[in-house]
Design a protein around this motif. Structure first.
Motif, PDB file in Angstrom:
ATOM      1  N   GLY A 107     131.865  22.386  58.235  1.00 19.83           N
ATOM      2  CA  GLY A 107     131.979  20.884  58.473  1.00 19.83           C
ATOM      3  C   GLY A 107     133.356  20.620  59.163  1.00 19.83           C
ATOM      4  O   GLY A 107     133.502  19.256  59.396  1.00 19.83           O
ATOM      5  N   ALA A 189     124.167  17.002  60.300  1.00 21.18           N
ATOM      6  CA  ALA A 189     125.265  17.990  60.792  1.00 21.18           C
ATOM      7  C   ALA A 189     125.331  17.884  62.251  1.00 21.18           C
ATOM      8  O   ALA A 189     124.518  17.725  63.208  1.00 21.18           O
ATOM      9  N   GLN A 258     125.815  22.267  57.248  1.00 21.37           N
ATOM     10  CA  GLN A 258     127.097  21.714  57.457  1.00 21.37           C
ATOM     11  C   GLN A 258     127.331  21.555  58.856  1.00 21.37           C
ATOM     12  O   GLN A 258     126.981  22.272  59.652  1.00 21.37           O
TER      13      GLN A 258
END
Length: 297
Positions: A107, A189, A258
């Motif tokens: 992320g 995401a 993510q």
């Protein structure tokens, strides 16, 4: 004029790279297994050999020197080591096609410093011994340790284009058109992408420069999976059917848990001007939708 060797140059961005090299007046040789017909005819020298066969590859290029070599199909540390054994002392520079998969999916925006191949522990093995990302990490590490020539590694995100043989973006358009469910794990995401044309242009840019080391190459900006599917819905005029994860047939090729994207600041500072993802992605999806509908009819 440069003497350029492209290993894997008949499909997708490899093909576009060869086209750009020819257009710039360079002397081009390509190496492929011969499974895909090469469209360049007499404009290139075509060597048919399996690059995983070390002795055959060595024999194919014996006593040959090249200014720049592009390796688009090296996936393991063993292949990287064999490349060095064959080409050390015979090429001016290697441009190795690597991947965003060298970075952890956590992320956080990725920069080149997030994976340092220079001190990465080396474990030898073939493609089947590692995941795609680990194979590329180890190949980078071997090249930077064992090559006597300058090496630049280009880390691409997912590459997009109408002629993408992986058909990853096609998957989403086809599923919406056919009203089939698609599985995702995190629609919020965000991802990086680049077009095949821009990938080829960057490869040529870095190959003809004096740049070395790892470089991220991606279009400016990111897109969330929700926003991407919205663009598909707008292009098709139909609503997508989204499910949680799904099975092997319905799970999206972009079903990441993510955000997974990277910075191109290093390459931009080196002088390359990237496109804006937001400017070309809607047009690509629309063109791909028209093409899929045309072939369906």
């Amino acid at each position: 004029m440069k003497k350029i060797l492209v290993i894997g140059g008949t499909r997708f961005f490899g093909k576009k790279l060869v086209e750009q090299c020819i257009a710039k007046g360079h002397q081009v040789t390509i190496i492929t297994r011969g499974h895909t017909e090469q469209p360049f005819k007499q404009q290139v020298e075509h060597i048919i050999v399996d690059r995983t066969d070390q002795q055959a590859l060595k024999q194919a290029v014996v006593n040959r020197d090249f200014d720049v070599v592009y390796d688009n199909i090296c996936y393991s540390p063993n292949e990287a080591q064999q490349f060095c054994e064959i080409f050390n002392g015979h090429i001016g520079k290697l441009v190795f096609t690597s991947t965003m998969s060298t970075y952890e999916m956590d992320g956080i925006e990725k920069t080149e410093e997030d994976f340092n191949p220079y001190d990465y522990p080396i474990q030898f093995g073939d493609t089947a011994d590692f995941s795609y990302g680990e194979g590329k990490r180890l190949a980078e590490a071997v090249l930077y340790k064992e090559a006597t020539f300058p090496v630049a590694t280009v880390r691409f995100p997912i590459v997009m284009g109408l002629d993408d043989y992986t058909r990853r973006l096609h998957f989403h358009i086809e599923h919406v058109l056919q009203q089939k469910p698609m599985g995702f794990s995190n629609m919020e995401a965000e991802m990086s992408f680049i077009t095949a044309d821009e990938a080829a242009t960057f490869l040529l840019f870095i190959g003809l420069s004096n740049l070395e080391g790892p470089y991220n190459a991606t279009a400016n900006g990111t897109v969330s999976l929700q926003a991407l599917i919205t663009l598909v819905e707008e292009a098709t005029g139909q609503h997508a059917k989204i499910s949680l994860l799904g099975d092997s047939t319905s799970r999206s090729p972009y079903a990441i848990s993510q955000s997974w994207y990277m910075s191109n600041a290093k390459a931009t500072k080196a002088g390359f001007e990237f496109t804006q993802l937001s400017q070309w992605l809607p047009q690509l999806i629309q063109a791909m939708t028209r093409e899929i509908r045309l072939h369906k009819d």
